[in-house]
Motif scaffolding. Sequence first.
Motif, mmCIF file in Angstrom:
data_model
loop_
_atom_site.group_PDB
_atom_site.id
_atom_site.type_symbol
_atom_site.label_atom_id
_atom_site.label_comp_id
_atom_site.label_asym_id
_atom_site.label_seq_id
_atom_site.Cartn_x
_atom_site.Cartn_y
_atom_site.Cartn_z
ATOM 1 N N ALA A 244 0.830 -1.205 0.000
ATOM 2 C CA ALA A 244 0.000 0.000 0.000
ATOM 3 C C ALA A 244 0.862 1.252 0.000
ATOM 4 O O ALA A 244 0.532 2.247 -0.662
ATOM 5 N N GLN A 245 1.985 1.224 0.729
ATOM 6 C CA GLN A 245 2.898 2.372 0.727
ATOM 7 C C GLN A 245 3.474 2.582 -0.673
ATOM 8 O O GLN A 245 3.521 3.708 -1.172
ATOM 9 N N LEU A 246 3.901 1.503 -1.332
ATOM 10 C CA LEU A 246 4.424 1.623 -2.692
ATOM 11 C C LEU A 246 3.355 2.157 -3.639
ATOM 12 O O LEU A 246 3.651 2.913 -4.569
ATOM 13 N N GLY A 247 2.105 1.769 -3.396
ATOM 14 C CA GLY A 247 1.014 2.178 -4.261
ATOM 15 C C GLY A 247 0.650 3.639 -4.154
ATOM 16 O O GLY A 247 -0.119 4.146 -4.977
ATOM 17 N N THR A 248 1.185 4.341 -3.159
ATOM 18 C CA THR A 248 0.936 5.782 -3.067
ATOM 19 C C THR A 248 1.856 6.575 -3.974
ATOM 20 O O THR A 248 1.596 7.753 -4.251
ATOM 21 N N GLY A 249 2.951 5.970 -4.399
ATOM 22 C CA GLY A 249 3.915 6.666 -5.232
ATOM 23 C C GLY A 249 4.841 7.585 -4.469
ATOM 24 O O GLY A 249 5.663 8.273 -5.071
ATOM 25 N N ARG A 250 4.738 7.613 -3.160
ATOM 26 C CA ARG A 250 5.530 8.533 -2.337
ATOM 27 C C ARG A 250 6.494 7.730 -1.462
ATOM 28 O O ARG A 250 6.081 7.155 -0.457
ATOM 29 N N LEU A 251 7.753 7.722 -1.860
ATOM 30 C CA LEU A 251 8.734 6.893 -1.182
ATOM 31 C C LEU A 251 9.924 7.713 -0.693
ATOM 32 O O LEU A 251 11.018 7.190 -0.527
ATOM 33 N N THR A 252 9.715 9.007 -0.451
ATOM 34 C CA THR A 252 10.767 9.834 0.133
ATOM 35 C C THR A 252 10.714 9.722 1.650
ATOM 36 O O THR A 252 9.652 9.477 2.231
ATOM 37 N N ALA A 253 11.841 9.886 2.302
ATOM 38 C CA ALA A 253 11.900 9.791 3.763
ATOM 39 C C ALA A 253 10.941 10.806 4.387
ATOM 40 O O ALA A 253 10.896 11.965 3.989
ATOM 41 N N GLY A 254 10.160 10.351 5.360
ATOM 42 C CA GLY A 254 9.181 11.199 6.024
ATOM 43 C C GLY A 254 7.787 11.097 5.446
ATOM 44 O O GLY A 254 6.840 11.643 6.022
ATOM 45 N N SER A 255 7.633 10.401 4.306
ATOM 46 C CA SER A 255 6.310 10.194 3.731
ATOM 47 C C SER A 255 5.615 9.044 4.443
ATOM 48 O O SER A 255 6.255 8.057 4.822
ATOM 49 N N TRP A 256 4.282 9.155 4.577
ATOM 50 C CA TRP A 256 3.506 8.133 5.278
ATOM 51 C C TRP A 256 2.240 7.812 4.514
ATOM 52 O O TRP A 256 1.689 8.653 3.796
ATOM 53 N N ASN A 257 1.793 6.583 4.682
ATOM 54 C CA ASN A 257 0.513 6.145 4.146
ATOM 55 C C ASN A 257 -0.319 5.594 5.292
ATOM 56 O O ASN A 257 0.158 4.786 6.076
ATOM 57 N N SER A 258 -1.543 6.081 5.393
ATOM 58 C CA SER A 258 -2.458 5.613 6.424
ATOM 59 C C SER A 258 -3.574 4.826 5.740
ATOM 60 O O SER A 258 -4.374 5.388 4.994
ATOM 61 N N VAL A 259 -3.597 3.530 5.981
ATOM 62 C CA VAL A 259 -4.586 2.645 5.371
ATOM 63 C C VAL A 259 -5.700 2.411 6.380
ATOM 64 O O VAL A 259 -5.470 1.801 7.424
ATOM 65 N N LEU A 260 -6.893 2.891 6.071
ATOM 66 C CA LEU A 260 -8.016 2.739 6.990
ATOM 67 C C LEU A 260 -9.107 1.914 6.321
ATOM 68 O O LEU A 260 -9.802 2.377 5.425
ATOM 69 N N GLY A 261 -9.199 0.668 6.755
ATOM 70 C CA GLY A 261 -10.273 -0.219 6.338
ATOM 71 C C GLY A 261 -10.898 -0.789 7.595
ATOM 72 O O GLY A 261 -11.322 -0.044 8.480
#
Length: 511
Positions: A244-261
């Motif tokens: 899911a993190q890879l799927g956001t396209g944002r892989l720079t240090a300090g980037s976050w993905n919050s998956v809420l299901g």
Amino acid sequence: MSAVPGAEEVWVGIDLGTQGVRALAVTASGGVAGSGSRKLTGRRDGPRHEQDPEDWWTALSAACRQALADVPAQAVQAVAVDATSGTVLLTDDHGRPLTPALMYDDTRAAEHVDRVNEAGGELWRRLGYQRMQPAWALPKLLWLLRRHAGGGARLAHQADFVNRRLTGRPVATDLSNALKTGADLIAEAWPEDVLDALDIPAGLLPPLQRSGTRLGTVCARAAESTGIPEGTPVIAGSTDGCAAQLGTGRLTAGSWNSVLGTTLVLKGVSDELVHDPSGAVYSHKAPDGRWLPGGASSTGAGAIARDFPGRDLADLDRRAATREPSTALAYPLVAAGERFPFLAPQARGFRLDGTGDEADDFASVLQGVGYLERLCFDHLDLLGAPTGGDLTLTGGAARSEYWCQLRADILGRPVVRLRQAERSSSFDWRWVGAGGREAGPALGAAVLAASPGRDVAEVAARMAPAGTVLDPRPEKAGLFDAPYLRLVGELERRGWLPARTAAHARERTPR
């Protein structure tokens, strides 16, 4: 481009979730050439949560055939699979299941945790997560071995099982799925001394590879079953949270993905390994060698499906906007016990000061999840994890523009809502609470399929769709601080939230 006139190259990402399988055929620019999905069922009873591994293959095959129905065979370049973290089973030498699959939240192996932590405690501390938890894969392996009397067993993670079916031969496991089985992610090897101390037979564990490594090619039998062309490269995937993190396209240090299901999962990017003395945060290893710290809470939209069955939840979503903040204060656990941002097996959900007003109670759940998300970031900041990059919101709950906006207001920071959530034509909280998943993990698996020989961050940036930034509403500034701090105090008073995290949350809240 593909050699087939008019056919654009595609990479297939397969997401093995709890409630279903999703397959996406994705172009280099992030276009979806085809998609398919099939439901999964399991068996839950207290600490027990099992699935039949054969059901994974049946559902995966059907989902892939659906996704590739209109895709020319020559256009398919590679396939990768992501799966739930900590889900394992035993197989025989031919890859046939000897046991049911123990799912990611099965906790029947709790009796083995102390032995696992005694044997591997030094390594677990060096890896930053301090100790293993009852639902992790290594305690489950001991539990399975105690109950399987025959020899010749092999451990398989969920992704390993289907990758062997795809290739028709034994395969390596990826470092991401191997974390909870005790892999030394620094040395990228199994810790032989720990395994010897636990009497785990040699040869029982699969070889290790980084995510994004070629494992083999699709065999003829799998091609017939799935519709994926024979000879298609099979690439090592990851856990669903990492995908899911890879799927956001944002892989720079300090980037976050919050998956809420059904529940809430946070995953970020760090150049350095994050250490958590409490053991609530653990770090996977990215394909490029950086670290993906994060954790999984037991709060989430599953509480909505449980507490508001049969309601017009889209209407409640609109009415909740008039209860800011709600009179009630909720800690909306989906199941007993908390895992992140603190470890508290004894934790139980609660709602205080409920008025009996349905809309207010509903609003308290939406806000309560937002408060837990904020507490997660306060805990991560306490650990020194970088948190100042982009925050993307994915998962089924991202279909609600209101909840995304509310979370931005509670967090006091901009959030990015990805394109696939924005263009959803329907909105049904029952779908969210039942474990519905957006395209994120499957898209991330497609990124891994396309990554061999390339920079994974560049591949992800091209394939992941752009989104809309939701800024905190200026008129809501500070509105949620008091109820947030009240929840922090309640969690600390009940003995669940460590005093250091509670104090840091108060320090970071404007006065």
